[in-house]
Enzyme design. Sequence first.
Site, PDB file in Angstrom:
ATOM      1  N   HIS A 260       0.820  -1.205   0.000  1.00  0.00           N
ATOM      2  CA  HIS A 260       0.000   0.000   0.000  1.00  0.00           C
ATOM      3  C   HIS A 260       0.863   1.268   0.000  1.00  0.00           C
ATOM      4  O   HIS A 260       0.702   2.141  -0.841  1.00  0.00           O
ATOM      5  CB  HIS A 260      -0.929   0.004   1.216  1.00  0.00           C
ATOM      6  CG  HIS A 260      -1.850   1.174   1.219  1.00  0.00           C
ATOM      7  ND1 HIS A 260      -3.111   1.118   0.666  1.00  0.00           N
ATOM      8  CD2 HIS A 260      -1.699   2.435   1.665  1.00  0.00           C
ATOM      9  CE1 HIS A 260      -3.685   2.308   0.780  1.00  0.00           C
ATOM     10  NE2 HIS A 260      -2.842   3.119   1.394  1.00  0.00           N
TER      11      HIS A 260
ATOM     12  N   HIS B 256       3.086   6.226  -1.895  1.00  0.00           N
ATOM     13  CA  HIS B 256       3.708   7.403  -1.285  1.00  0.00           C
ATOM     14  C   HIS B 256       5.229   7.325  -1.339  1.00  0.00           C
ATOM     15  O   HIS B 256       5.902   7.824  -0.446  1.00  0.00           O
ATOM     16  CB  HIS B 256       3.275   7.524   0.185  1.00  0.00           C
ATOM     17  CG  HIS B 256       1.802   7.715   0.348  1.00  0.00           C
ATOM     18  ND1 HIS B 256       1.177   8.906   0.052  1.00  0.00           N
ATOM     19  CD2 HIS B 256       0.827   6.870   0.757  1.00  0.00           C
ATOM     20  CE1 HIS B 256      -0.122   8.782   0.283  1.00  0.00           C
ATOM     21  NE2 HIS B 256      -0.365   7.554   0.704  1.00  0.00           N
TER      22      HIS B 256
ATOM     23  N   LYS C 246      -4.970  10.650  -8.574  1.00  0.00           N
ATOM     24  CA  LYS C 246      -4.808  10.904  -7.135  1.00  0.00           C
ATOM     25  C   LYS C 246      -4.759  12.424  -7.009  1.00  0.00           C
ATOM     26  O   LYS C 246      -3.784  13.058  -7.424  1.00  0.00           O
ATOM     27  CB  LYS C 246      -3.516  10.262  -6.627  1.00  0.00           C
ATOM     28  CG  LYS C 246      -3.331  10.433  -5.124  1.00  0.00           C
ATOM     29  CD  LYS C 246      -2.891   9.135  -4.472  1.00  0.00           C
ATOM     30  CE  LYS C 246      -2.928   9.277  -2.961  1.00  0.00           C
ATOM     31  NZ  LYS C 246      -2.790   8.006  -2.258  1.00  0.00           N
TER      32      LYS C 246
END
Length: 285
Positions: free
Chosen positions: A158, A174, A220
């Site tokens: 993730h 990220h 995003k």
Amino acid sequence: RKALNHELSKLFNEMWDADINRLMPGKDYTIDLQGKAGAAQQGDNTVQDNAARHLFHNVNEERLKSIKTFATFISLLDNYETSTGIAEVVTPEEIVENNCFLDAILATEVMKLAHEYLLKKNLAKPKLADFKYQLYDIWFQLYARKEGDRPDSCGFEHVFVGETRRGKQILGLHNWVQFYLQEKRNQIDYKGYVARKNKTRPDKDDQVLSIQFSWKGSVKPIGSTFIGVSPEFEFALYTVIFLLAEERVTRETVKIEEYELQMVVCRHGRHIGTAYPVLLSNNSE
């Protein structure tokens, strides 16, 4: 906004200073910020693209591949099925790769600082082998993102690799190395930087950015990421916050270098659900 956590700020600055594997802006890589991103909703595919070029103008890949923690980290990025709801299959080779990565980061000063700190708090096992097992469980153990689904996710996937939900939503992603490598393959389209309220544009040597991008058919609207830092640095920060916290979502305000950040860590039972930095402000403004 929560008050600044001085204890964590001190620790994270020690880690920042100890992060000898960090790449230096302008020297090891250059970024090209271009335009400011427009307003967007999650999954909105009609957003304006205010950056015609890649975010990463260049990265010294020789240096990247010569650093063990980066090299072992990069080998993990292709181990995942990015769609949620599709069960992950972990092969014996991938387990070996996960272990090689953990061994590499545990040998760094940054992870040693994290380990020492967690030991003082009685949150880590003293033996490195046991601490490694703890890290494996937090980051690599599979779980289902939604109740009843097959084990389709893990903290590492993730946070560092990114996932998609029903082709409409980007979850996580990220990490700057993954961003750079996906961009190089033309999988990611950088749409522009996201400026904070009443703030000027970021600088090309900023090592924390808020950006907008599309990936695998979704947008995003805003994603924050450290730029240039080593994988062990991010791993150490998120692990420390995760182990200190009890609640499902933890937000810690810290000052690292000149950056005032809110570090967000969400848990999924005994595992990391997500973790990322949110840029609050920086002093130079």
